[in-house]
Write an enzyme that holds these catalytic residues in place. Structure first.
Site, mmCIF file in Angstrom:
data_model
loop_
_atom_site.group_PDB
_atom_site.id
_atom_site.type_symbol
_atom_site.label_atom_id
_atom_site.label_comp_id
_atom_site.label_asym_id
_atom_site.label_seq_id
_atom_site.Cartn_x
_atom_site.Cartn_y
_atom_site.Cartn_z
ATOM 1 N N ASN A 1 25.177 -5.504 8.898
ATOM 2 C CA ASN A 1 26.048 -4.644 8.086
ATOM 3 C C ASN A 1 27.473 -4.688 8.614
ATOM 4 O OD1 ASN A 1 23.191 -3.126 8.167
ATOM 5 N ND2 ASN A 1 24.235 -2.657 6.274
ATOM 6 N N ARG B 1 18.166 2.053 11.516
ATOM 7 C CA ARG B 1 17.213 1.559 10.497
ATOM 8 C C ARG B 1 17.553 0.106 10.103
ATOM 9 N NH1 ARG B 1 17.192 -0.880 5.698
ATOM 10 N NH2 ARG B 1 18.994 0.352 5.084
ATOM 11 N N HIS C 1 26.845 -6.013 3.636
ATOM 12 C CA HIS C 1 26.474 -6.889 4.755
ATOM 13 C C HIS C 1 27.630 -7.876 4.937
ATOM 14 C CE1 HIS C 1 22.384 -5.588 5.786
ATOM 15 N NE2 HIS C 1 22.448 -5.038 4.583
ATOM 16 N N CYS D 1 18.114 -7.522 6.089
ATOM 17 C CA CYS D 1 16.772 -7.263 5.573
ATOM 18 C C CYS D 1 15.882 -8.465 5.885
ATOM 19 C CB CYS D 1 16.846 -7.009 4.069
ATOM 20 S SG CYS D 1 15.225 -6.821 3.328
HETATM 21 P P1 HMG Z 1 1.646 -3.928 0.160
HETATM 22 O O1 HMG Z 1 0.976 -4.873 1.110
HETATM 23 O O2 HMG Z 1 1.789 -4.341 -1.259
HETATM 24 O O3 HMG Z 1 1.016 -2.479 0.184
HETATM 25 O O4 HMG Z 1 3.055 -3.599 0.790
HETATM 26 P P2 HMG Z 1 -0.436 -1.958 -0.057
HETATM 27 O O5 HMG Z 1 -0.318 -0.676 -0.797
HETATM 28 O O6 HMG Z 1 -1.319 -3.025 -0.643
HETATM 29 O O7 HMG Z 1 -0.917 -1.640 1.426
HETATM 30 C C1 HMG Z 1 -1.042 -2.651 2.390
HETATM 31 C C2 HMG Z 1 -1.240 -2.033 3.746
HETATM 32 O O8 HMG Z 1 -0.058 -1.356 4.171
HETATM 33 C C3 HMG Z 1 -2.315 -0.989 3.768
HETATM 34 O O9 HMG Z 1 -2.831 -1.005 5.072
HETATM 35 C C4 HMG Z 1 -1.550 0.298 3.529
HETATM 36 O O10 HMG Z 1 -2.177 1.418 4.026
HETATM 37 C C5 HMG Z 1 -0.305 0.031 4.297
HETATM 38 P P3 HMG Z 1 -4.270 -1.660 5.350
HETATM 39 O O11 HMG Z 1 -5.205 -0.970 4.430
HETATM 40 O O12 HMG Z 1 -4.154 -3.134 5.050
HETATM 41 O O13 HMG Z 1 -4.514 -1.384 6.819
HETATM 42 N N1 HMG Z 1 0.845 0.731 3.762
HETATM 43 C C6 HMG Z 1 1.627 1.526 4.492
HETATM 44 N N2 HMG Z 1 1.578 1.878 5.782
HETATM 45 C C7 HMG Z 1 2.539 2.691 6.227
HETATM 46 N N3 HMG Z 1 3.556 3.147 5.459
HETATM 47 C C8 HMG Z 1 3.624 2.820 4.167
HETATM 48 C C9 HMG Z 1 2.634 1.965 3.643
HETATM 49 N N4 HMG Z 1 2.424 1.456 2.417
HETATM 50 C C10 HMG Z 1 1.325 0.699 2.518
HETATM 51 N N5 HMG Z 1 4.623 3.279 3.427
HETATM 52 C C11 HMG Z 1 4.938 -2.109 1.050
HETATM 53 C C12 HMG Z 1 3.946 -2.745 0.093
HETATM 54 C C13 HMG Z 1 5.996 -1.429 0.237
HETATM 55 C C14 HMG Z 1 4.204 -1.134 1.932
HETATM 56 C C15 HMG Z 1 5.524 -3.234 1.944
HETATM 57 O O14 HMG Z 1 6.013 -4.223 1.103
HETATM 58 C C16 HMG Z 1 6.637 -2.734 2.810
HETATM 59 O O15 HMG Z 1 6.419 -1.978 3.756
HETATM 60 N N6 HMG Z 1 7.872 -3.179 2.537
HETATM 61 C C17 HMG Z 1 9.038 -2.697 3.242
HETATM 62 C C18 HMG Z 1 10.037 -3.776 3.384
HETATM 63 C C19 HMG Z 1 11.241 -3.265 4.141
HETATM 64 O O16 HMG Z 1 11.158 -2.377 4.972
HETATM 65 N N7 HMG Z 1 12.412 -3.843 3.828
HETATM 66 C C20 HMG Z 1 13.629 -3.448 4.448
HETATM 67 C C21 HMG Z 1 14.186 -2.166 3.921
HETATM 68 S S1 HMG Z 1 15.106 -2.364 2.417
HETATM 69 C C22 HMG Z 1 16.627 -2.994 2.952
HETATM 70 O O17 HMG Z 1 16.811 -3.304 4.090
HETATM 71 C C23 HMG Z 1 17.742 -3.077 1.957
HETATM 72 C C24 HMG Z 1 18.841 -2.009 2.154
HETATM 73 O O18 HMG Z 1 19.376 -2.062 3.454
HETATM 74 C C25 HMG Z 1 19.960 -2.227 1.134
HETATM 75 C C26 HMG Z 1 20.447 -3.675 1.118
HETATM 76 O O19 HMG Z 1 21.085 -4.111 2.095
HETATM 77 O O20 HMG Z 1 20.119 -4.352 0.142
HETATM 78 C C27 HMG Z 1 18.269 -0.603 1.942
HETATM 79 MG MG MG Z 2 20.987 -3.377 4.112
#
Ligand code: HMG
Ligand code: MG
Length: 305
Positions: free
Chosen positions: A250, A17, A210, A241
């Site tokens: 990481n 992931r 990280h 990220c």
């Molecule tokens: P948004 O654009 O505000 O969402 O994104 P929305 O509700 O307006 O929807 C936009 C579009 O996305 C729509 O599609 C939704 O259906 C679709 P459209 O109508 O335009 O065709 N959509 C989705 N599709 C599939 N799965 C979903 C989903 N939600 C909406 N769940 C959203 C908001 C949260 C979706 C977006 O910002 C996003 O996906 N962000 C994820 C970012 C990410 O993955 N970051 C990395 C993980 S966190 C990390 O790495 C940190 C960690 O490791 C700890 C650390 O190190 O700090 C955990």
């Molecule tokens: Mg992370």
């Protein structure tokens, strides 16, 4: 003076992931499945498999449902990330029983990462977490920017603790507390994790470092002394990220396992087999493997100590 160390540590592998989400070239689903299988074969018992996020935001995770369909190991905890209701509904269509929600202490980071303020995320996640717990799911809360934020700078530890407190109140089983951009130093790690340990004795506490400034191992050692015995790590030291500029991978699983095993701490992970997992994913990456153990291993085929 005593040097407090646990006898056993749990490695939570986040390579499939966190490791892959920042990878530029799209990796074939079958290769990801092989990577996961080899990690399991190496003895990994808890793993983040993928995330149900928007494919527009993170195209690498588009194949989440297929990964889960084929990679839920028996006797292992397979975790998937989900940021919102839509993500949770996609999880419900699978057989996965462990979910990680994620939120940043830093408001700016949270907006860049999931397009919501931290407060809005909390309001959305509270009923989702209650629902998941009622249905019997294991719930992990990933707390990003617990120490520093790429946009807001140093984070006050009282803000991090308060956010953790909210998630514990919501009923999560685990807090994975993250140094998202790899900027924490060991005394900061010791201070925060000692407080977490004291305040949340019944919650699983996991440290997620990280390795941007090559301090992840030192921070892990500091956490061990604070009584922490769970660490998120990524095979090959992959990760980062996409919405946290400047974040490197990481802590590398092989470097952490090597250090812990040499210290007499049982991880249950076999280094030789772990390297096989890294070898599976390596040809498909757009970046070299930078972990110390892997580089030594490549230089000396017989490297074991
Ligand atoms: P948004 O654009 O505000 O969402 O994104 P929305 O509700 O307006 O929807 C936009 C579009 O996305 C729509 O599609 C939704 O259906 C679709 P459209 O109508 O335009 O065709 N959509 C989705 N599709 C599939 N799965 C979903 C989903 N939600 C909406 N769940 C959203 C908001 C949260 C979706 C977006 O910002 C996003 O996906 N962000 C994820 C970012 C990410 O993955 N970051 C990395 C993980 S966190 C990390 O790495 C940190 C960690 O490791 C700890 C650390 O190190 O700090 C955990
Ligand atoms: Mg992370």
């Amino acid at each position: 003076m005593t040097f407090q160390l646990p006898k056993k540590v749990t490695i939570v592998e986040v390579g499939p992931r966190d490791g892959l989400q920042n990878e530029k070239s799209l990796i074939q689903t079958d290769i990801k499945k092989q990577f996961i299988a080899e990690l399991r074969n190496a003895g990994i018992k808890e793993m983040e498999l993928t995330s149900f996020v928007s494919p527009k935001w993170v195209p690498q995770m588009t194949d989440a449902a297929e990964i889960v369909a084929d990679c839920l190991g028996s006797g292992a905890r397979s975790i998937v990330l989900a940021p919102n209701r839509k993500g949770i509904d996609r999880v419900y269509m699978t057989n996965c029983r462990a979910v990680a929600v994620f939120v940043g202490v830093s408001n700016t980071f949270n907006q860049k990462n999931i397009n919501k303020t931290t407060k809005e995320s909390l309001s959305e996640l509270q009923p989702i977490i209650s629902e998941l717990k009622e249905k019997g799911y294991f719930v992990r809360a990933c707390i990003s920017t617990a120490f520093y934020c790429p946009y807001e700078g140093k984070i006050n530890s009282t803000d991090t603790l308060e956010l953790c407190r909210q998630f514990v109140r919501f009923g999560v089983d685990e807090l994975s507390v993250a140094d998202t951009i790899g900027m924490a130093v060991p005394n900061e790690a010791y201070f925060l994790f000692s407080q977490l340990k004291q305040e949340f004795p019944r919650t699983l506490l996991t440290a997620h470092f990280h390795d941007t400034r090559k301090l992840a191992l030192a921070n892990i050692l500091a956490c061990l002394q604070a009584g922490i015995d769970r660490f998120d790590t990524s095979a090959g030291g992959l990760g980062g990220c996409p919405f946290a500029p400047g974040a490197a991978g990481n802590a590398a699983t092989e470097d952490v396992v090597y250090m812990l095993e040499r210290m007499g701490i049982d991880t249950g992970v076999e280094l030789g087999k772990l390297i096989r997992a890294v070898e599976v994913i390596r040809p498909h990456l757009s970046r070299p493997i930078e972990s110390t153990y892997f580089r030594f291993y490549q230089q000396t085929a017989s490297f074991s100590e």
